[in-house]
Scaffold this motif. Structure first.
Motif, PDB file in Angstrom:
ATOM      1  N   THR A   1       0.671  -1.046   0.086  1.00 49.36           N
ATOM      2  CA  THR A   1       0.073   0.039  -0.092  1.00 49.36           C
ATOM      3  C   THR A   1       0.880   1.313  -0.035  1.00 49.36           C
ATOM      4  N   VAL A   2       1.896   1.162   0.634  1.00 51.01           N
ATOM      5  CA  VAL A   2       2.700   2.160   0.620  1.00 51.01           C
ATOM      6  C   VAL A   2       3.467   2.600  -0.605  1.00 51.01           C
ATOM      7  N   ARG A   3       3.837   1.459  -1.175  1.00 52.55           N
ATOM      8  CA  ARG A   3       4.431   1.638  -2.648  1.00 52.55           C
ATOM      9  C   ARG A   3       3.371   2.262  -3.705  1.00 52.55           C
ATOM     10  N   THR A   4       2.133   1.679  -3.666  1.00 53.81           N
ATOM     11  CA  THR A   4       1.077   2.242  -4.335  1.00 53.81           C
ATOM     12  C   THR A   4       0.866   3.696  -4.140  1.00 53.81           C
ATOM     13  N   GLU A   5       0.833   3.983  -2.766  1.00 51.70           N
ATOM     14  CA  GLU A   5       0.579   5.443  -2.519  1.00 51.70           C
ATOM     15  C   GLU A   5       1.577   6.421  -3.285  1.00 51.70           C
ATOM     16  N   LEU A   6       2.788   5.679  -3.301  1.00 49.83           N
ATOM     17  CA  LEU A   6       4.211   6.371  -3.637  1.00 49.83           C
ATOM     18  C   LEU A   6       3.745   6.519  -5.145  1.00 49.83           C
ATOM     19  N   MET A   7       3.563   5.603  -5.964  1.00 50.04           N
ATOM     20  CA  MET A   7       3.372   5.716  -7.420  1.00 50.04           C
ATOM     21  C   MET A   7       2.415   6.657  -7.728  1.00 50.04           C
ATOM     22  N   GLU A   8       1.126   6.943  -7.137  1.00 50.20           N
ATOM     23  CA  GLU A   8       0.245   7.987  -7.443  1.00 50.20           C
ATOM     24  C   GLU A   8       0.596   9.481  -7.050  1.00 50.20           C
ATOM     25  N   GLN A   9       1.968   9.606  -6.102  1.00 43.99           N
ATOM     26  CA  GLN A   9       2.315  10.736  -6.138  1.00 43.99           C
ATOM     27  C   GLN A   9       3.275  11.254  -7.028  1.00 43.99           C
ATOM     28  N   ILE A  10       3.992  10.141  -7.844  1.00 47.03           N
ATOM     29  CA  ILE A  10       4.669  10.489  -8.711  1.00 47.03           C
ATOM     30  C   ILE A  10       4.644  11.480  -9.907  1.00 47.03           C
ATOM     31  N   PRO A  11       3.384  11.482 -10.616  1.00 48.06           N
ATOM     32  CA  PRO A  11       3.203  12.281 -11.521  1.00 48.06           C
ATOM     33  C   PRO A  11       2.894  13.810 -11.084  1.00 48.06           C
ATOM     34  N   PRO A  12       2.385  14.230  -9.984  1.00 45.22           N
ATOM     35  CA  PRO A  12       2.375  15.563  -9.534  1.00 45.22           C
ATOM     36  C   PRO A  12       3.881  16.021  -9.080  1.00 45.22           C
ATOM     37  N   ILE A  13       4.606  15.244  -8.620  1.00 45.34           N
ATOM     38  CA  ILE A  13       5.926  15.454  -8.290  1.00 45.34           C
ATOM     39  C   ILE A  13       6.569  15.760  -9.449  1.00 45.34           C
ATOM     40  N   ALA A  14       6.675  15.110 -10.455  1.00 47.33           N
ATOM     41  CA  ALA A  14       7.299  15.110 -11.679  1.00 47.33           C
ATOM     42  C   ALA A  14       6.783  16.745 -12.567  1.00 47.33           C
ATOM     43  N   ILE A  15       5.629  16.734 -12.282  1.00 48.32           N
ATOM     44  CA  ILE A  15       4.988  17.996 -13.150  1.00 48.32           C
ATOM     45  C   ILE A  15       5.838  19.127 -12.170  1.00 48.32           C
ATOM     46  N   PHE A  16       5.911  19.097 -11.014  1.00 48.78           N
ATOM     47  CA  PHE A  16       6.497  20.178 -10.212  1.00 48.78           C
ATOM     48  C   PHE A  16       7.912  20.364 -10.659  1.00 48.78           C
ATOM     49  N   LEU A  17       8.493  19.412 -10.788  1.00 48.55           N
ATOM     50  CA  LEU A  17       9.987  19.255 -10.955  1.00 48.55           C
ATOM     51  C   LEU A  17      10.272  19.994 -12.231  1.00 48.55           C
ATOM     52  N   GLN A  18       9.314  19.737 -13.291  1.00 43.31           N
ATOM     53  CA  GLN A  18       9.482  20.035 -14.828  1.00 43.31           C
ATOM     54  C   GLN A  18       9.261  21.626 -14.503  1.00 43.31           C
ATOM     55  N   GLU A  19       8.431  22.048 -13.882  1.00 43.32           N
ATOM     56  CA  GLU A  19       8.074  23.651 -13.819  1.00 43.32           C
ATOM     57  C   GLU A  19       9.193  24.278 -13.021  1.00 43.32           C
ATOM     58  N   SER A  20       9.904  23.497 -12.148  1.00 41.05           N
ATOM     59  CA  SER A  20      11.153  24.334 -11.596  1.00 41.05           C
ATOM     60  C   SER A  20      12.206  23.701 -11.997  1.00 41.05           C
ATOM     61  N   ARG A  21      12.439  23.330 -13.273  1.00 34.32           N
ATOM     62  CA  ARG A  21      13.672  22.573 -13.850  1.00 34.32           C
ATOM     63  C   ARG A  21      14.997  23.420 -13.587  1.00 34.32           C
ATOM     64  N   PRO A  22      15.105  24.681 -13.669  1.00 32.04           N
ATOM     65  CA  PRO A  22      16.259  25.374 -13.341  1.00 32.04           C
ATOM     66  C   PRO A  22      16.633  24.978 -12.050  1.00 32.04           C
ATOM     67  N   LYS A  23      16.054  24.749 -10.939  1.00 30.86           N
ATOM     68  CA  LYS A  23      16.283  24.434  -9.477  1.00 30.86           C
ATOM     69  C   LYS A  23      16.679  23.027  -9.553  1.00 30.86           C
ATOM     70  N   PHE A  24      15.890  22.027 -10.335  1.00 29.77           N
ATOM     71  CA  PHE A  24      15.995  20.717 -10.110  1.00 29.77           C
ATOM     72  C   PHE A  24      16.279  20.140 -11.572  1.00 29.77           C
ATOM     73  N   PRO A  25      17.431  20.291 -12.162  1.00 27.95           N
ATOM     74  CA  PRO A  25      17.455  19.930 -13.753  1.00 27.95           C
ATOM     75  C   PRO A  25      17.483  18.431 -13.713  1.00 27.95           C
ATOM     76  N   THR A  26      18.151  17.548 -12.871  1.00 28.21           N
ATOM     77  CA  THR A  26      18.029  16.029 -13.078  1.00 28.21           C
ATOM     78  C   THR A  26      17.370  15.295 -11.950  1.00 28.21           C
ATOM     79  N   ALA A  27      16.528  15.970 -11.203  1.00 21.49           N
ATOM     80  CA  ALA A  27      16.043  15.008 -10.196  1.00 21.49           C
ATOM     81  C   ALA A  27      15.018  14.107 -10.779  1.00 21.49           C
ATOM     82  N   PHE A  28      14.266  14.525 -11.623  1.00 24.87           N
ATOM     83  CA  PHE A  28      13.441  13.384 -12.134  1.00 24.87           C
ATOM     84  C   PHE A  28      13.955  12.256 -12.562  1.00 24.87           C
ATOM     85  N   PHE A  29      14.809  12.395 -13.704  1.00 27.17           N
ATOM     86  CA  PHE A  29      15.548  11.578 -14.455  1.00 27.17           C
ATOM     87  C   PHE A  29      16.564  10.470 -13.476  1.00 27.17           C
ATOM     88  N   GLU A  30      17.023  11.146 -12.409  1.00 31.60           N
ATOM     89  CA  GLU A  30      17.803  10.327 -11.432  1.00 31.60           C
ATOM     90  C   GLU A  30      17.119   9.826 -10.649  1.00 31.60           C
TER      91      GLU A  30
END
Length: 270
Positions: free
Chosen positions: A3-32
């Protein structure tokens, strides 16, 4: 805990969108950090975690957040392993399902060179009818993803196989997507190959197949029309639609203009 891993997966897309919008601050966080987790969870031992991972991956692809190199070097190899002939049945069914859903979101080159050969193999899977059923149901989307040349060279022979499958559900699925397949082919292939094939479906021994074929008859006939004169086109969701003619647009604009003038006149009178 799954259940913890499932919840984690559900949070990945919004986190990824946030990182994309803040890419200058987190240039490689999503890919790494995040992308490796998504890829790993596609093979998780828990069914719910895998499904959450698949849904997260599709959202990331829809948002164009996954790099082409990651798709080709990380995602596609995993899906090809999961859909291999000796793969576990449950994993194989899930893999072919996500391959079909991914096709419309990837470049034509990636689909044709990496996923199309495996899709053609899965269309002839003699072990699991569920795999063939998924292939048949999504056949039109795959044709649209790879274009006319690959469709006529590689996919049409497989479509013939599925249209004569011993399982009636397969033939019904083929009848339902017939228009989308026909739309991708040349007029000559429609006349010489698909028309006789459609007649076989409309004359099928199973009434459910015949009913599906009759429902697809009009849309199939529409693919013979000249799109530039008939104004017919296929939407992204695979449905047939009619593009309004210039005369209709002009008429609508004229009517709207008259309505505005009338309203203005009415206001002045008041």
């Amino acid at each position: 805990e799954p259940t913890v891993r499932t919840e984690l997966m559900e949070q990945i897309p919004p986190i990824a969108i946030f990182l994309q919008e803040s890419r200058p601050k987190f240039p490689t966080a999503f890919f790494e950090y995040l992308m490796p987790i998504v890829v790993r969870y596609l093979t998780d031992v828990n069914n719910q975690v895998r499904k959450a991972g698949q849904e997260a991956l599709l959202i990331l692809l829809e948002q164009d957040l996954v790099a082409q190199s990651d798709i080709e070097n990380k995602v596609c190899p995993i899906l090809l392993d999961l859909s291999a002939p000796d793969s576990d049945d449950e994993y194989k069914v899930e893999a072919v399902n996500i391959i079909c859903k991914m096709a419309s979101m990837l470049s034509r080159t990636t689909v044709e060179h990496m996923l199309l050969p495996r899709f053609c193999e899965l269309c002839s899977d003699g072990k699991l009818f569920q795999v063939r059923k998924i292939c048949a149901a999504n056949f039109g989307d795959i044709c649209n993803a790879v274009g006319q040349e690959a469709t006529e060279r590689l996919l049409i022979p497989k479509f013939f196989e599925l249209c004569s499958d011993s399982v009636w559900g397969m033939r019904k699925a083929c009848a339902e997507c017939f228009m989308a397949v026909s739309y991708t082919t040349s007029p000559e292939v429609r006349r010489s190959k698909l028309s006789p094939l459609f007649i076989s479906l409309i004359s099928d021994t199973c009434r459910w197949v015949r009913q599906a074929a009759f429902q697809s008859l009009g849309p199939f006939i529409s693919t013979f029309a000249n799109p530039s004169s008939a104004g017919l086109y296929i939407r992204e969701d695979g449905t047939l639609s009619i593009r309004p003619s210039p005369q209709d647009v002009t008429s609508s604009s004229y009517q709207a203009s008259n309505n505005i003038n009338f309203m203005s006149s009415s206001t002045n009178v008041v």
